[in-house]
Design an enzyme around this catalytic site. Structure first.
Site, PDB file in Angstrom:
ATOM      1  N   SER A   1       1.047  -1.083  -0.323  1.00  0.00           N
ATOM      2  CA  SER A   1       0.549  -0.048   0.482  1.00  0.00           C
ATOM      3  C   SER A   1       1.249   1.649   0.145  1.00  0.00           C
ATOM      4  O   SER A   1       0.805   2.542  -0.910  1.00  0.00           O
ATOM      5  CB  SER A   1      -1.370   0.069   1.043  1.00  0.00           C
ATOM      6  OG  SER A   1      -1.859  -0.582   0.877  1.00  0.00           O
TER       7      SER A   1
ATOM      8  N   GLY B   1      -5.221  11.924  -1.012  1.00  0.00           N
ATOM      9  CA  GLY B   1      -6.750  12.700  -0.856  1.00  0.00           C
ATOM     10  C   GLY B   1      -7.384  13.226  -1.584  1.00  0.00           C
ATOM     11  O   GLY B   1      -8.175  13.752  -2.655  1.00  0.00           O
TER      12      GLY B   1
ATOM     13  N   PRO C   1     -15.469  11.332   3.649  1.00  0.00           N
ATOM     14  CA  PRO C   1     -15.786  11.350   5.009  1.00  0.00           C
ATOM     15  C   PRO C   1     -17.533  10.948   4.997  1.00  0.00           C
ATOM     16  O   PRO C   1     -17.406   9.663   5.057  1.00  0.00           O
ATOM     17  CB  PRO C   1     -16.076  12.011   6.026  1.00  0.00           C
ATOM     18  CG  PRO C   1     -14.849  12.817   6.036  1.00  0.00           C
ATOM     19  CD  PRO C   1     -14.322  13.015   4.699  1.00  0.00           C
TER      20      PRO C   1
ATOM     21  N   GLU D   1      -9.725   1.383  -3.162  1.00  0.00           N
ATOM     22  CA  GLU D   1      -9.223   1.795  -4.614  1.00  0.00           C
ATOM     23  C   GLU D   1     -10.386   1.089  -5.189  1.00  0.00           C
ATOM     24  O   GLU D   1     -10.498  -0.178  -6.212  1.00  0.00           O
ATOM     25  CB  GLU D   1      -8.397   1.063  -5.254  1.00  0.00           C
ATOM     26  CG  GLU D   1      -7.111   1.461  -4.237  1.00  0.00           C
ATOM     27  CD  GLU D   1      -5.917   2.304  -4.721  1.00  0.00           C
ATOM     28  OE1 GLU D   1      -6.572   2.458  -6.178  1.00  0.00           O
ATOM     29  OE2 GLU D   1      -5.558   2.996  -4.511  1.00  0.00           O
TER      30      GLU D   1
ATOM     31  N   THR E   1     -15.273  -0.893  -3.744  1.00  0.00           N
ATOM     32  CA  THR E   1     -14.887  -1.974  -3.304  1.00  0.00           C
ATOM     33  C   THR E   1     -15.592  -2.877  -4.352  1.00  0.00           C
ATOM     34  O   THR E   1     -15.326  -2.369  -5.718  1.00  0.00           O
ATOM     35  CB  THR E   1     -16.071  -1.531  -2.645  1.00  0.00           C
ATOM     36  OG1 THR E   1     -17.484  -0.988  -3.379  1.00  0.00           O
ATOM     37  CG2 THR E   1     -16.652  -0.298  -1.581  1.00  0.00           C
TER      38      THR E   1
HETATM   39  C1  LIG Z   1      -6.996   1.419   5.055  1.00  0.00           C
HETATM   40  C2  LIG Z   1      -7.646   2.132   4.280  1.00  0.00           C
HETATM   41  C3  LIG Z   1      -6.643   2.915   3.162  1.00  0.00           C
HETATM   42  C4  LIG Z   1      -7.159   3.848   1.924  1.00  0.00           C
HETATM   43  N1  LIG Z   1      -6.549   4.738   1.437  1.00  0.00           N
HETATM   44  C5  LIG Z   1      -6.794   5.669   0.410  1.00  0.00           C
HETATM   45  C6  LIG Z   1      -6.397   6.338  -0.273  1.00  0.00           C
HETATM   46  O1  LIG Z   1      -5.168   7.007   0.491  1.00  0.00           O
HETATM   47  N2  LIG Z   1      -6.371   7.673  -0.898  1.00  0.00           N
HETATM   48  C7  LIG Z   1      -7.825   7.586  -0.684  1.00  0.00           C
HETATM   49  O2  LIG Z   1      -8.601   8.910  -1.759  1.00  0.00           O
HETATM   50  N3  LIG Z   1      -9.120   6.807  -0.204  1.00  0.00           N
HETATM   51  C8  LIG Z   1      -8.487   6.186   0.653  1.00  0.00           C
HETATM   52  N4  LIG Z   1      -9.150   4.912   0.999  1.00  0.00           N
HETATM   53  C9  LIG Z   1     -10.741   5.116   0.783  1.00  0.00           C
HETATM   54  C10 LIG Z   1     -11.085   3.900   0.266  1.00  0.00           C
HETATM   55  O3  LIG Z   1     -10.985   3.921  -1.010  1.00  0.00           O
HETATM   56  C11 LIG Z   1     -12.525   4.142  -0.251  1.00  0.00           C
HETATM   57  O4  LIG Z   1     -13.035   3.675   1.651  1.00  0.00           O
HETATM   58  C12 LIG Z   1     -14.085   3.254  -0.690  1.00  0.00           C
HETATM   59  O5  LIG Z   1     -13.544   4.244  -1.376  1.00  0.00           O
HETATM   60  C13 LIG Z   1     -15.689   3.150   0.167  1.00  0.00           C
HETATM   61  O6  LIG Z   1     -15.257   4.500   0.242  1.00  0.00           O
HETATM   62  P1  LIG Z   1     -15.988   4.005   1.477  1.00  0.00           P
HETATM   63  O7  LIG Z   1     -15.292   3.995   2.583  1.00  0.00           O
HETATM   64  O8  LIG Z   1     -16.473   5.623   2.033  1.00  0.00           O
HETATM   65  O9  LIG Z   1     -17.615   3.554   1.623  1.00  0.00           O
HETATM   66  P2  LIG Z   1     -19.047   3.668   0.583  1.00  0.00           P
HETATM   67  O10 LIG Z   1     -18.982   4.729  -0.284  1.00  0.00           O
HETATM   68  O11 LIG Z   1     -19.749   4.150   1.876  1.00  0.00           O
HETATM   69  O12 LIG Z   1     -19.829   2.481   0.777  1.00  0.00           O
HETATM   70  C14 LIG Z   1     -20.136   1.793   1.696  1.00  0.00           C
HETATM   71  C15 LIG Z   1     -20.406   0.568   1.150  1.00  0.00           C
HETATM   72  O13 LIG Z   1     -21.793   0.591   0.144  1.00  0.00           O
HETATM   73  C16 LIG Z   1     -21.566  -0.498  -1.477  1.00  0.00           C
HETATM   74  N5  LIG Z   1     -22.138   0.386  -2.130  1.00  0.00           N
HETATM   75  C17 LIG Z   1     -21.801   2.309  -2.478  1.00  0.00           C
HETATM   76  N6  LIG Z   1     -22.095   2.310  -3.725  1.00  0.00           N
HETATM   77  C18 LIG Z   1     -22.836   1.602  -4.580  1.00  0.00           C
HETATM   78  C19 LIG Z   1     -24.421   1.021  -5.237  1.00  0.00           C
HETATM   79  N7  LIG Z   1     -24.594   2.462  -6.486  1.00  0.00           N
HETATM   80  N8  LIG Z   1     -24.580   0.526  -5.171  1.00  0.00           N
HETATM   81  C20 LIG Z   1     -24.242  -0.746  -4.921  1.00  0.00           C
HETATM   82  N9  LIG Z   1     -23.498  -0.643  -3.211  1.00  0.00           N
HETATM   83  C21 LIG Z   1     -22.808   0.432  -3.526  1.00  0.00           C
HETATM   84  C22 LIG Z   1     -20.125   0.036  -1.295  1.00  0.00           C
HETATM   85  O14 LIG Z   1     -19.774  -0.872  -2.220  1.00  0.00           O
HETATM   86  C23 LIG Z   1     -19.659  -0.704   0.470  1.00  0.00           C
HETATM   87  O15 LIG Z   1     -19.645  -1.957   0.452  1.00  0.00           O
HETATM   88  C24 LIG Z   1      -8.869   3.700   1.769  1.00  0.00           C
HETATM   89  C25 LIG Z   1      -8.880   2.924   2.405  1.00  0.00           C
HETATM   90  C26 LIG Z   1      -8.997   2.590   3.997  1.00  0.00           C
HETATM   91  C27 LIG Z   1      -9.743   1.642   4.356  1.00  0.00           C
END
Ligand SMILES: Cc1cc2nc3c(=O)[nH]c(=O)nc-3n(C[C@H](O)[C@H](O)[C@H](O)COP(=O)(O)OP(=O)(O)OC[C@H]3O[C@@H](n4cnc5c(N)ncnc54)[C@H](O)[C@@H]3O)c2cc1C
Length: 389
Positions: free
Chosen positions: A97, A136, A140, A369, A371
């Site tokens: 990572s 970034g 949230p 990157e 889900t």
């Molecule tokens: C350890 C870690 C490191 C990370 N590092 C970075 C980084 O360096 N830079 C950065 O910018 N981000 C980073 N991320 C963020 C990561 O990319 C996000 O967590 C990811 O994109 C999911 O966004 P969220 O957590 O807000 O979940 P949400 O977007 O809220 O999603 C929640 C759930 O809903 C589902 N979902 C969403 N939309 C739909 C849809 N239309 N239909 C069906 N299901 C749906 C998703 O699949 C998921 O299961 C990191 C995350 C983690 C955990």
């Protein structure tokens, strides 16, 4: 004549399809991981500590920005970069990572979209590991929908003023530089924000159960003034950060194979020596079926990324192919890690054994990157021409 291959982690002799240079890169990273990473990584994970002492080693081996040309970067081909990720993640997803974020998410956009002055200023020191960066994008309120970006940048004279926040950002607590994405009047732009800039702060997320050897945090922009010369001139829409994600997802699709191989290697040893009901665990049909399933998943994943790498090196790789590989390989690795954990019995919950560490890490990898669901929807859109999200 039938060639008998005896490597249980490479049943289809994928290594035989690599060229000498690629094999040399793989071997040297594998050696470094065995010598420098394996002895410390379980403790670093348990202590929730990023092993920063390894950054110099990664840099000295040319692993930061390895596929970029010039500016102190090694200019390796895509398959070599993939193999680097595979070997690093055999150690721990946190290490891969770190390299993915530094290389694909931060050096790549400066190289692809930056001015000559920005490239000269940042890339060589990033390649040397002297400048650590973070990316970034996620906010949230929801990372899956980056178009709904709330962080914004407004022009003020010759400068920009940034306000907003980012969440779940790898390297945030240790970064000297942030590649920050913000909405402007004419779409998403990228800004290079240096640590210490007034109004810019980072926090650390403590007590994660996953990627504990990685530093993750939040970023806050409170009237942060960024000069126009720190805006990435070539990044003028959401396509720019998405193209960085394509680069990083390519590395993930390779990397997770290493995590899966690490789990299977340890499990093979264990099942051959653990004697239950008067015979080795490995002598049971039920166990062998599960081992065979793992070999099938690893082999499929290996062949998939090798072709993906060859396509990338020919300039023919598409984002939907990357989505499929990231989804398939991460799911395969997560399933393998969970199953290995189970077959280790009670020992499997100890940090002494790698599978539970990989399993917990892969819970992040399957989410970040893009889900799994988002990659599936991207493939669905490609197949049908209809966007369902
Ligand atoms: C350890 C870690 C490191 C990370 N590092 C970075 C980084 O360096 N830079 C950065 O910018 N981000 C980073 N991320 C963020 C990561 O990319 C996000 O967590 C990811 O994109 C999911 O966004 P969220 O957590 O807000 O979940 P949400 O977007 O809220 O999603 C929640 C759930 O809903 C589902 N979902 C969403 N939309 C739909 C849809 N239309 N239909 C069906 N299901 C749906 C998703 O699949 C998921 O299961 C990191 C995350 C983690 C955990």
């Amino acid at each position: 004549m039938i060639k008998k291959t005896s490597d249980p982690l490479d049943l289809f002799d994928v290594r035989g399809m690599l060229d000498d240079q690629e094999r040399m890169v793989q071997d040297s990273v594998a050696r470094m991981v065995d010598e420098k990473v394996m002895p410390i990584i379980a403790k670093a994970f348990a202590a929730h500590r990023f092993p920063r002492e390894l950054v110099g080693e990664l840099a000295a081996m040319g692993l930061l920005g390895s596929s970029l040309e010039g500016y102190g970067c090694a200019g390796m081909n895509s398959v070599s970069s993939g193999l680097i990720c595979q070997e690093l993640e055999r150690g721990d997803s946190a290490l891969r990572s770190f390299v993915s974020v530094q290389s694909s998410l931060c050096m790549y956009p400066i190289h692809a979209f930056g001015s000559e002055a920005q490239k000269q200023r940042y890339l060589p020191s990033m390649a040397r590991g002297e400048t650590i960066a973070c990316f970034g994008l996620t906010e949230p309120h929801g990372g899956s929908d980056p178009a709904n970006m709330k962080t914004h940048a407004k022009r003020r004279g010759g400068d920009w003023v940034l306000n907003g926040s980012k969440m779940w950002i790898t390297n945030a607590p240790i970064a000297d530089l942030c590649v920050a994405w913000a909405m402007t009047e004419d779409g998403v732009h990228g800004f290079l924000v240096e640590k210490g800039t007034r109004g810019f702060s980072a926090t650390e997320i403590h007590d994660k159960f996953s990627l504990r050897a990685s530093a993750t945090g939040g970023l806050f922009f409170d009237d942060v003034v960024v000069p126009e010369e720190n805006r990435l001139p070539g990044a003028v829409s959401l396509k720019a950060p998405l193209s960085c994600l394509t680069q990083a997802r390519f590395g993930i699709a390779w990397g997770v194979i290493g995590a899966a191989q690490s789990c299977l290697a340890q499990l093979l040893d264990y099942t051959k020596t653990r004697v239950l009901f008067g015979r080795p665990l490995a002598a049971n049909q039920l166990i062998q079926v599960r081992l065979a399933e793992m070999a099938r998943k690893i082999t499929t994943a290996q062949l998939l990324v090798l072709q993906l790498g060859r396509l990338k090196d020919r300039g023919e790789m598409s984002p939907v192919q990357v989505s499929l590989a990231k989804w398939n390989n991460t799911r395969a690795a997560l399933d393998i890690a969970r199953d290995c954990r189970d077959m280790l019995g009670g020992a499997g919950i100890s940090v002494e054994y790698a599978p539970i560490r990989h399993m917990l890490n892969l819970e992040s990898v399957v989410t970040y990157e893009g889900t799994e669901s988002i990659h599936q929807l991207s493939i669905g859109r490609e197949l049908t021409g209809i966007s369902a999200f």
